[in-house]
Design an enzyme around this catalytic site. Structure first.
Site, PDB file in Angstrom:
ATOM      1  N   ARG A   1     -12.982  -1.950   6.793  1.00  0.00           N
ATOM      2  CA  ARG A   1     -11.661  -2.601   6.773  1.00  0.00           C
ATOM      3  C   ARG A   1     -11.590  -3.698   7.837  1.00  0.00           C
ATOM      4  O   ARG A   1     -11.093  -4.788   7.584  1.00  0.00           O
ATOM      5  CB  ARG A   1     -10.565  -1.551   7.017  1.00  0.00           C
TER       6      ARG A   1
ATOM      7  N   LYS B   1      -3.743   2.985   6.722  1.00  0.00           N
ATOM      8  CA  LYS B   1      -4.243   1.604   6.585  1.00  0.00           C
ATOM      9  C   LYS B   1      -3.296   0.646   7.307  1.00  0.00           C
ATOM     10  O   LYS B   1      -3.730  -0.285   7.976  1.00  0.00           O
ATOM     11  CB  LYS B   1      -4.291   1.180   5.113  1.00  0.00           C
TER      12      LYS B   1
ATOM     13  N   THR C   1       0.846  -1.192   0.000  1.00  0.00           N
ATOM     14  CA  THR C   1       0.000   0.000   0.000  1.00  0.00           C
ATOM     15  C   THR C   1       0.875   1.233   0.000  1.00  0.00           C
ATOM     16  O   THR C   1       2.082   1.150   0.272  1.00  0.00           O
ATOM     17  CB  THR C   1      -0.917   0.020   1.254  1.00  0.00           C
TER      18      THR C   1
ATOM     19  N   ASP D   1      -8.509  -2.506  -1.476  1.00  0.00           N
ATOM     20  CA  ASP D   1      -9.045  -1.315  -2.110  1.00  0.00           C
ATOM     21  C   ASP D   1     -10.335  -0.948  -1.384  1.00  0.00           C
ATOM     22  O   ASP D   1     -11.165  -1.816  -1.118  1.00  0.00           O
ATOM     23  CB  ASP D   1      -9.326  -1.600  -3.600  1.00  0.00           C
TER      24      ASP D   1
ATOM     25  N   LYS E   1     -13.484   2.231  15.890  1.00  0.00           N
ATOM     26  CA  LYS E   1     -13.623   2.211  14.429  1.00  0.00           C
ATOM     27  C   LYS E   1     -13.334   0.813  13.885  1.00  0.00           C
ATOM     28  O   LYS E   1     -14.119   0.269  13.104  1.00  0.00           O
ATOM     29  CB  LYS E   1     -12.689   3.253  13.779  1.00  0.00           C
TER      30      LYS E   1
ATOM     31  N   ASN F   1      -0.617   3.799   1.749  1.00  0.00           N
ATOM     32  CA  ASN F   1      -1.380   4.504   2.776  1.00  0.00           C
ATOM     33  C   ASN F   1      -0.980   4.033   4.179  1.00  0.00           C
ATOM     34  O   ASN F   1      -1.344   2.944   4.606  1.00  0.00           O
ATOM     35  CB  ASN F   1      -2.878   4.255   2.505  1.00  0.00           C
TER      36      ASN F   1
ATOM     37  N   GLY G   1      -8.678  10.384   5.791  1.00  0.00           N
ATOM     38  CA  GLY G   1      -9.535  10.375   4.605  1.00  0.00           C
ATOM     39  C   GLY G   1     -10.951  10.860   4.891  1.00  0.00           C
ATOM     40  O   GLY G   1     -11.162  11.948   5.438  1.00  0.00           O
TER      41      GLY G   1
HETATM   42  P1  ITT Z   1      -3.502   2.218  -1.554  1.00  0.00           P
HETATM   43  O1  ITT Z   1      -2.069   2.487  -1.863  1.00  0.00           O
HETATM   44  O2  ITT Z   1      -3.677   1.105  -0.553  1.00  0.00           O
HETATM   45  O3  ITT Z   1      -4.391   2.046  -2.781  1.00  0.00           O
HETATM   46  P2  ITT Z   1      -5.167   4.583  -1.106  1.00  0.00           P
HETATM   47  O4  ITT Z   1      -5.148   5.659  -0.048  1.00  0.00           O
HETATM   48  O5  ITT Z   1      -5.079   5.024  -2.548  1.00  0.00           O
HETATM   49  O6  ITT Z   1      -4.016   3.542  -0.748  1.00  0.00           O
HETATM   50  P3  ITT Z   1      -7.833   3.427  -1.547  1.00  0.00           P
HETATM   51  O7  ITT Z   1      -7.795   3.624  -3.028  1.00  0.00           O
HETATM   52  O8  ITT Z   1      -8.277   2.103  -1.033  1.00  0.00           O
HETATM   53  O9  ITT Z   1      -6.423   3.703  -0.868  1.00  0.00           O
HETATM   54  O10 ITT Z   1      -8.727   4.520  -0.841  1.00  0.00           O
HETATM   55  C1  ITT Z   1      -9.672   5.313  -1.490  1.00  0.00           C
HETATM   56  C2  ITT Z   1      -9.865   6.592  -0.724  1.00  0.00           C
HETATM   57  O11 ITT Z   1     -10.638   6.326   0.431  1.00  0.00           O
HETATM   58  C3  ITT Z   1      -8.575   7.281  -0.255  1.00  0.00           C
HETATM   59  O12 ITT Z   1      -8.737   8.688  -0.403  1.00  0.00           O
HETATM   60  C4  ITT Z   1      -8.497   6.914   1.214  1.00  0.00           C
HETATM   61  O13 ITT Z   1      -7.874   7.946   1.980  1.00  0.00           O
HETATM   62  C5  ITT Z   1      -9.961   6.790   1.589  1.00  0.00           C
HETATM   63  N1  ITT Z   1     -10.138   5.776   2.624  1.00  0.00           N
HETATM   64  C6  ITT Z   1      -9.823   4.461   2.550  1.00  0.00           C
HETATM   65  N2  ITT Z   1     -10.101   3.848   3.711  1.00  0.00           N
HETATM   66  C7  ITT Z   1     -10.621   4.798   4.535  1.00  0.00           C
HETATM   67  C8  ITT Z   1     -11.087   4.794   5.869  1.00  0.00           C
HETATM   68  O14 ITT Z   1     -11.065   3.705   6.617  1.00  0.00           O
HETATM   69  N3  ITT Z   1     -11.533   5.934   6.381  1.00  0.00           N
HETATM   70  C9  ITT Z   1     -11.569   7.065   5.648  1.00  0.00           C
HETATM   71  N4  ITT Z   1     -11.121   7.169   4.398  1.00  0.00           N
HETATM   72  C10 ITT Z   1     -10.650   6.037   3.836  1.00  0.00           C
END
Ligand code: ITT
Length: 189
Positions: free
Chosen positions: A177, A12, A7, A69, A171, A9, A149
């Site tokens: 998740r 996460k 990832t 994702d 949470k 992020n 996010g």
């Molecule tokens: P990866 O490298 O794992 O893909 P990412 O941040 O791009 O990281 P996603 O595409 O899965 O991850 O996330 C889509 C969006 O949703 C992204 O802007 C995240 O910050 C947000 N997001 C994902 N999980 C969240 C959560 O638990 N709470 C709030 N926002 C979340």
């Protein structure tokens, strides 16, 4: 058992490491930062599956690994931003979503947060998917300091609190998740 999580992020990573430590004595998550290309497909199940296949082919890692994702699906907007959640967050953020929802009241603010975990046991195996989702409403305003996010605008069903107003344990217990990841832990154990 060590499993690798790809990832970009870090939020996460923290949530998943906390949950692995709390739920299982035998599984340790190692994080590898890798910005794999994400296909813009309609379903996040398909996005997660293709991403895991891509990593499997490109990196041929010898250990079990997973990616995940996540997407925010606003019912009144036909599931938008869904698979485009990262792009939309970067472009318009929570304030932009609140503006899009300005004329929506009560039930019209319903939203589903969904995570698809794609796990590969080895380079020879196809990705195995684990889906978790949670229901809520888009809050009227940004609330809370925790999380990341979309957390400050995701008001968890029945709790009256946004994810950003909850502790990370609260949470994780009810989140998209948490629900997807515990299915993976059950499968592995
Ligand atoms: P990866 O490298 O794992 O893909 P990412 O941040 O791009 O990281 P996603 O595409 O899965 O991850 O996330 C889509 C969006 O949703 C992204 O802007 C995240 O910050 C947000 N997001 C994902 N999980 C969240 C959560 O638990 N709470 C709030 N926002 C979340």
């Amino acid at each position: 058992m060590e499993i690798i999580f790809f990832t970009t992020n870090k939020n996460k990573v923290k949530e998943l490491k906390d949950m692995a430590a709390a739920e299982s004595k035998n599984i340790r998550i190692e994080h590898l930062e890798y910005d794999y290309p994400e296909l813009q497909l309609e379903e996040i199940e398909a996005v997660a599956k293709e991403s895991a296949k891509y990593i499997n082919e490109k990196i041929a890692i010898k250990k079990p690994f997973f990616i995940e994702d996540s997407g925010l699906f606003i019912h009144a907007l036909n599931g938008f931003p869904g698979p485009f959640s990262a792009y939309v967050f970067n472009k318009i953020g929570n304030e932009g979503i609140l503006k899009l929802m300005a004329d929506k009241k009560g039930e019209e603010r319903k939203v589903t947060f969904k995570t698809v975990v794609a796990f590969c046991e080895s380079v020879k195996t196809a990705p195995h998917l684990f889906v978790g989702s949670t229901e809520g409403k888009i809050a009227g305003e940004v609330r809370g300091e925790g999380g990341f996010g979309y957390d400050p605008i995701f008001e968890f069903e029945g709790a009256g609190k946004t994810f950003a107003e909850m502790s990370s344990e609260e949470k994780n217990a009810v989140s998209h998740r948490g629900r997807a990841f515990r299915k993976l832990l059950n499968y592995i154990s």
